[in-house]
Design a protein around this motif. Structure first.
Motif, short mmCIF file in Angstrom:
data_model
loop_
_atom_site.label_atom_id
_atom_site.label_comp_id
_atom_site.label_asym_id
_atom_site.label_seq_id
_atom_site.Cartn_x
_atom_site.Cartn_y
_atom_site.Cartn_z
N THR A 1 -88.97 47.33 -1.87
CA THR A 1 -90.51 47.07 -1.67
C THR A 1 -90.68 45.45 -1.26
N GLY A 2 -89.69 44.74 -1.33
CA GLY A 2 -89.48 43.23 -1.00
C GLY A 2 -88.76 42.83 0.43
N LEU A 3 -88.25 44.01 1.01
CA LEU A 3 -87.74 43.79 2.25
C LEU A 3 -88.79 44.05 3.26
N PRO A 4 -88.25 43.64 4.55
CA PRO A 4 -86.96 42.97 4.96
C PRO A 4 -87.10 41.76 4.64
N PHE A 5 -85.76 41.22 4.74
CA PHE A 5 -85.34 39.70 4.11
C PHE A 5 -85.51 38.93 5.33
#
Length: 377
Positions: free
Chosen positions: A132-136
């Motif tokens: 859920t925190g991607l993309p970097f």
């Protein structure tokens, strides 16, 4: 119980020396400790259970999801109350102490997260809650480091870190609350702020934080005077939250889980706040408070911030270290919860000792600003 007529009292702007020294609340860290375990277990479960759970899985996850949501609420309410309880009117000292307590551990945790993503392959989706925190991306990374993801409407590189910018911004705005002379003004401002965020910025995950924090901070400030919980005081707080819940039920989309969660938040927040306030004012024997004041919950609570900052990385490392290959979803779920919680506690302990504890000591050493007329020549 009776309540002093605090509505007619002047705002709390007395010199620091006039402030009463209040006794510590040994059970407050216990609340944080229990809330931390619930949140870590919830995120461990989300790592294993797929994004589209079966009806049976959804039914089993729902109570834990509500408990995790209310755990975050308890962090905000308790922190707001304790900050208000120890407010001494020194804005510079308050700001410096908050920044020393929050920022260095957060930045170290973010840098460790970036290192893990860059060098250990965590920047690629792996079918877990981490995705859920991607993309970097550089934009997401800088927004996370600068604590503006809430203002930008962006998920940070590690999803649970979304709460830290929100809390910091609330903390830095908290002293404005003491400018209000009456609790009615505080509650009205909190209601309007909450509804504005809920309907004008629907992507914001926790609009209830505004009212919850303002009510808690104000109650903590008022606690510095002899104060007890009366039906009128409890009713004023409860009515403000019910007003928000009613507006959300009337105007919101009830098919949205965010809307339903907000209603639950508004029902639970005043109960939690009044329970904390009553426990502080009345004290006396309480099996629950005695349990929360024990060494285990206290120790977990004292390290809750550091553990929270790193638990997502710890869970993802455990998941990719082989738990994702465990046959059987139930077995994988049990192993993930146990090993993930253990790894999170170890990571939190290391960050606490290396960074948070020294920063806490540094924050405690920030001197109170002397009034101009009392400064030495």
């Amino acid at each position: 119980m009776h309540l002093r007529d605090h509505r007619a009292a002047p705002p709390v702007t007395a010199p620091a020396g006039a402030r009463r020294r209040l006794p510590p609340l040994p059970w407050s860290d216990g609340i944080r400790g229990v809330a931390l375990v619930v949140v870590v277990v919830w995120h461990a479960v989300l790592t294993v259970v797929p994004a589209d759970p079966t009806p049976v899985q959804h039914a089993l996850m729902l109570p834990l999801g509500v408990a995790a949501r209310l755990s975050l609420l308890s962090f905000i309410v308790l922190s707001g109350f304790l900050l208000g309880r120890h407010w001494d009117g020194d804005l510079r000292r308050f700001t410096l102490r908050r920044c020393w307590r929050i920022l260095p551990p957060y930045w170290i945790a973010v840098l460790l997260t970036i290192a893990a993503m860059a060098w250990l392959g965590l920047a690629e989706p792996h079918g877990s809650h981490w995705d859920t925190g991607l993309p970097f991306t550089p934009e997401r990374t800088w927004a996370t480091l600068l604590l503006v993801t809430d203002l930008a409407g962006m998920v940070p590189i590690s999803h649970p870190l979304w709460t830290v910018p929100v809390e910091l911004h609330l903390y830095l705005l908290a002293p404005l609350v003491v400018l209000f002379r009456r609790e009615a003004t505080v509650l009205v401002a909190g209601v309007l702020g909450t509804l504005a965020i809920a309907f004008l910025a629907p992507g914001f995950i926790a609009p209830h934080f505004v009212l919850a924090f303002m009510a808690a901070f104000w109650s903590g400030v008022r606690r510095q005077r002899p104060l007890e919980v009366t039906p009128a005081f409890a009713g004023a707080i409860g009515a403000s939250f019910l007003l928000v819940a009613g507006a959300v039920l009337l105007l919101g989309d009830l098919s949205s889980s965010a809307t339903r969660y907000l209603v639950v938040d508004c029902v639970v927040a005043p109960v939690l706040l009044l329970w904390i306030l009553r426990g502080d004012l009345v004290g006396g024997p309480s099996a629950l408070r005695d349990l929360l004041a024990r060494r285990g919950p206290q120790r977990l609570g004292s390290r809750s911030y550091s553990t929270y900052l790193l638990h997502a990385v710890a869970l993802e490392l455990v998941w990719r270290a082989g738990v994702d290959e465990v046959p059987g979803e139930t077995a994988a779920l049990v192993v993930m919860c146990l090993l993930g919680l253990l790894a999170s506690l170890v990571a939190g302990e290391l960050l606490f000792r290396a960074v948070e504890a020294p920063c806490t000591a540094r924050a405690a050493s920030v001197r109170r600003t002397l009034p101009r007329e009392r400064r030495p020549a």
